[in-house]
Design an enzyme around this catalytic site. Structure first.
Site, PDB file in Angstrom:
ATOM      1  NE  ARG A 442      28.711  33.608  23.711  1.00 44.80           N
ATOM      2  CZ  ARG A 442      28.954  33.499  24.987  1.00 44.80           C
ATOM      3  NH1 ARG A 442      28.324  34.253  25.858  1.00 44.80           N
ATOM      4  NH2 ARG A 442      29.849  32.650  25.442  1.00 44.80           N
ATOM      5  CE  LYS A 475      33.003  38.189  33.157  1.00 43.08           C
ATOM      6  NZ  LYS A 475      33.876  37.054  32.815  1.00 43.08           N
ATOM      7  CB  CYS A 525      31.800  41.829  31.577  1.00 38.79           C
ATOM      8  SG  CYS A 525      32.416  40.630  30.376  1.00 38.79           S
ATOM      9  CG  ASP A 533      30.508  53.280  28.927  1.00 41.18           C
ATOM     10  OD1 ASP A 533      29.942  53.653  29.956  1.00 41.18           O
ATOM     11  OD2 ASP A 533      30.087  52.344  28.205  1.00 41.18           O
ATOM     12  CG  ASP A 547      36.215  37.918  26.449  1.00 41.64           C
ATOM     13  OD1 ASP A 547      36.144  38.058  27.679  1.00 41.64           O
ATOM     14  OD2 ASP A 547      35.223  37.702  25.727  1.00 41.64           O
ATOM     15  CD  GLU A 613      52.924  25.982  35.680  1.00 35.92           C
ATOM     16  OE1 GLU A 613      53.072  26.591  34.613  1.00 35.92           O
ATOM     17  OE2 GLU A 613      52.179  24.977  35.808  1.00 35.92           O
TER      18      GLU A 613
END
Ligand code: DGJ
Length: 749
Positions: A442, A475, A525, A533, A547, A613
């Site tokens: 990445r 996060k 994350c 874990d 994801d 919605e």
């Protein structure tokens, strides 16, 4: 009292299980029994026949039935006549790995000691850990090995870790260390493990154990998407509600290995610990090494009980702080709503929409710092991009707070982009082998968390951001497997320690930040669920599960995750359709059902939704908040295996067995078929239950839900718990795939 030390017999008792060891006539520590409670010393099961081609201890050479190659050991070591896989291997100063451990002493403890620098199971609010140490020594090599046990009686869980102390005047090297090792005499077992990949984590796999060695492991310096440090040994007839099974869970977030061997006389040995291909540790004279901790549980009644034991031990004895028990906020995350394309005003609009929907928290994901408009740049440069936001972060957060909404931020502390000021200033802080081109993933490199200077820098930086910005939530992402694992602060002969030192550095940073900010909710994350874990759950009481938010695939991922990890720890969101990972279009209601067993939230831009919605989402949030206590505090039951069936179904039952929520999804429509039977679990057979809410599809008449006639009729229906758990309930299916259903039940007694 759950710890019993009689002369040569050491028994750990939990409510339903017995774990027994003995000191044999030669001072070796044998493992006698783990399983259902018995009322006697189980040493009569030790083999007393001679088995050819197995070595015998020098001092026992006249007793040819006594062989280290076949005895069940509490801590099998390498060398010294045991040719099976070993739980501990130490290279001695002269270069051999022949360890000869004998019992030195057994010490009951009045409390459990913390594990320095590592996550560990601790006293809970309602239950204290009872503890015992067994000290082994290799007298000649001057090495002491301490087995630390803790017992959680009510929870039916036993924890073990290993400490090695080098009293030798020369250095030794630990080559293998497995805190969990279980020896079973002649048994038939299936192995259940959870394999996967990015956007497809923790897939359930069950296979019979055959002769030889099976290796489930990660060498990625993270527990990984590919395998999870969680293994079950199950009797071939064990299922959700019956049959013996053993759960084993490593509290560790780095490279691990789970090994299972079936030997020449059909004995089975299970090991779970550090990956020996990715670890070795030099211990200088008078130094100690502490292994991570392993958690074990046995259930006589199948996987549901096993899961409850692990859910309870993680909730009560692993997770810490207020969020381990309290309600969790419903959040909206900006990632799939905006990716890298936003400014301050668009985020404030997102916040307004979030507030209107009734959610509690807005999370600004990746892209708020440096020049981060794509994933090629800026990791490490954690200064807000004011040019992009067009306002200081503090101002943005203040405005969000003024709306009555909490605010959270995405960070990825252990990473660094090659294109960053931090890398230009400190190239030696990245794990790059000098004179070699680094491996990128990445487009990013990994920081050297084995270097205390790096950890201190990150602590100062992120504590300032959290403090100055008044964050409510973090996060904590981790988007690549570290490789190469190289530290510029360690000499060549200690580079093999980097995989573990990397994890210790991360734990150190997590410990300091979570300790300093107890009111901030940290969510783990790693490209979704690549570091899900029990080690991470000690610091971050919820983890983004995957994801992949496609309701069809998510129910399978959550199925695998639920075997060991509590539902309150599972980050689960409703996202937009077509789904960004799979392109599937599943109805909003069914996406909500799939996201319900977890912390709940949204991963979409409300501005792109129809008015109706948005109103549906408002209702979903109200409904989820009403149900959250049952989802978090109730017992969770899996009602179908989505890997074998065309459906996922699960339910929650409160501790008093008065309330239940049943949910599920039929993956495939089967034409001209009279609905599907779902057999419930966990209810009181003697109670009567009334359906208080029902929503499921009917093939020809649309949905069966509140407001329509047949639903009103059905919601008056009363069933006995016994009938619901025997005959079950017939749920209609609709003329589309991936159709969800849900029922709420309340007892009348
Ligand atoms: C991976 C995470 O799993 C996503 O939710 C998102 O935070 C991206 N990283 C951002 O880069």
């Amino acid at each position: 009292m759950s710890i019993h030390i009689e002369e040569n017999l050491f028994s750990l008792e939990t409510k339903n299980t017995l774990y027994q060891m003995m000191k044999d006539p030669y001072g070796q520590l044998l493992h006698l029994w783990y399983g259902k409670k018995t009322d006697q010393n189980m040493d009569y099961l030790i083999n007393s026949n001679e088995i050819n081609y197995t070595g015998v201890l020098y001092e026992s050479q006249h007793d040819r039935s006594y062989s280290n190659d076949i005895l069940p050991f509490e801590l099998p070591v390498s060398g010294h006549g045991d040719f099976r896989i070993s739980a501990l291997s130490i290279e001695l100063p002269e270069g051999s790995v022949d360890l000869d451990l004998r019992i030195k002493e057994v010490i009951p403890k009045d409390h459990k000691e913390p594990l320095n620098g590592l996550p560990y199971s601790h006293d809970g609010k309602n239950e204290k850990a009872e503890a015992m140490d067994i000290v082994l020594e290799d007298h000649q090599a001057a090495i002491e090995v301490i087995l630390h046990y803790s017992v959680f009686y009510e929870t039916d869980v036993i924890a073990r870790s290993i400490e090695v102390i080098n009293h030798n005047e020369k250095a030794i090297r630990i080559r293998r260390i497995f805190p969990i090792s279980l020896d079973f005499q002649e048994q038939k077992f299936d192995l259940i493990h959870f394999y996967g990949r990015h956007v497809m984590e923790r897939q359930f796999e069950r296979e019979p154990i055959s002769h030889g060695i099976k290796n489930i492991s990660s060498s990625r310096a993270m527990s990984s998407h590919q395998h999870n440090p969680a293994l079950i040994l199950a009797s071939p007839n064990a299922d959700e509600l019956s049959g013996p099974c053993y759960g084993n869970l490593l509290m560790y977030s780095g490279s691990f290995a789970g090994l299972v061997e079936k030997d020449q006389i059909d004995q089975i040995r299970l090991l779970l610990g550090m990956n020996p291909d990715h670890f070795s540790w030099t211990l200088e004279s008078n130094e100690r090494f502490q292994s991570p901790e392993g958690l074990m549980s046995y259930s006589e009644d199948g996987f549901s009980t096993l899961s409850h034991n692990f859910h309870h031990v993680i909730e009560d004895h692993v997770m810490r702080g207020r969020f381990a028990k309290e309600a969790k906020p419903v959040l909206l995350n900006s990632w799939e709503a905006a990716y890298f394309t936003f400014d301050g005003l668009s985020i404030l609009n997102l916040a307004r929409e979030t507030k209107e929907l009734g959610a509690d928290l807005l999370v600004l994901d990746d892209g708020w710092f440096g020049y981060r408009n794509n994933d090629y740049t800026s990791l490490g440069d954690w200064q807000v991009n004011e040019e992009k936001l067009q306002m200081p972060l503090e101002m943005l957060v203040r405005q969000v707070h003024q709306m009555g909404l909490k605010f959270g931020l995405w960070i990825e502390p252990e990473m660094i982009s090659e294109d960053s000021d931090l890398y230009r200033k400190h190239p030696e802080w990245a794990m790059v082998i000098p004179s070699r081109k680094p491996l990128v993933a990445r487009s990013q490199l990994v920081l050297d968390m084995a270097n205390p200077e790096v950890v201190n820098y990150l602590y100062d930086l992120f504590s300032k951001i959290i403090r100055d910005t008044h964050l409510d939530y973090i996060k904590w992402d981790f988007n690549r497997s570290p490789d190469p694992l190289y530290s510029s602060v360690l000499p060549a002969n200690r580079q093999s320690e980097v995989p573990h030192r990397f994890v210790l550095g991360t734990y150190n940073l997590l410990e300091r930040l979570t300790h300093e900010f107890p009111d901030v909710l940290f969510e783990g994350c790693a490209g979704g669920g690549g570091r899900f874990d029990a080690g991470m759950l000690y610091y971050t009481p919820q983890i983004w599960c995957s994801d992949d938010t496609d309701a069809h695939e998510r129910t399978k991922i959550q199925y695998g995750t639920s075997f060991f990890y509590p539902i309150r720890s599972v980050g689960s969101h409703v996202s937009a359709i077509p789904n960004h990972q799979t392109g599937r279009k599943i109805s909003l209601n069914d996406r909500k059902i799939a996201a319900s067993p977890g912390t709940f939230g949204y991963e979409l831009n409300p501005a792109e939704l129809e008015w109706s919605e948005k109103r549906d989402i408002e209702k979903q949030i109200i409904e989820y908040k009403r149900r959250q206590p049952l989802i978090f505090d109730g017992n969770y039951y899996r009602l179908s295996n989505p890997f074998e069936d065309h459906a996922a179904a699960w339910m929650f039952v409160d501790k008093n067995q008065d309330k239940a929520l049943v949910q599920g999804m039929f993956y495939r429509f089967i034409s001209n078929y009279p609905g599907r039977k779902v057999v419930l679990a966990g209810l009181d057979p003697d109670k009567k239950y009334q359906v208080t809410y029902a929503s499921f599809p009917i093939s020809t008449h649309g949905r069966f839900e509140e407001g329509n006639e047949s639903a009103a009729e059905f919601t008056k229906a009363i069933f006995s718990g016994q009938a619901l758990m025997t005959g079950g309930i017939r749920v209609q299916t609709s003329m589309n795939d991936d159709a969800g259903f849900e029922l709420e039940l309340e007892s009348l007694n």
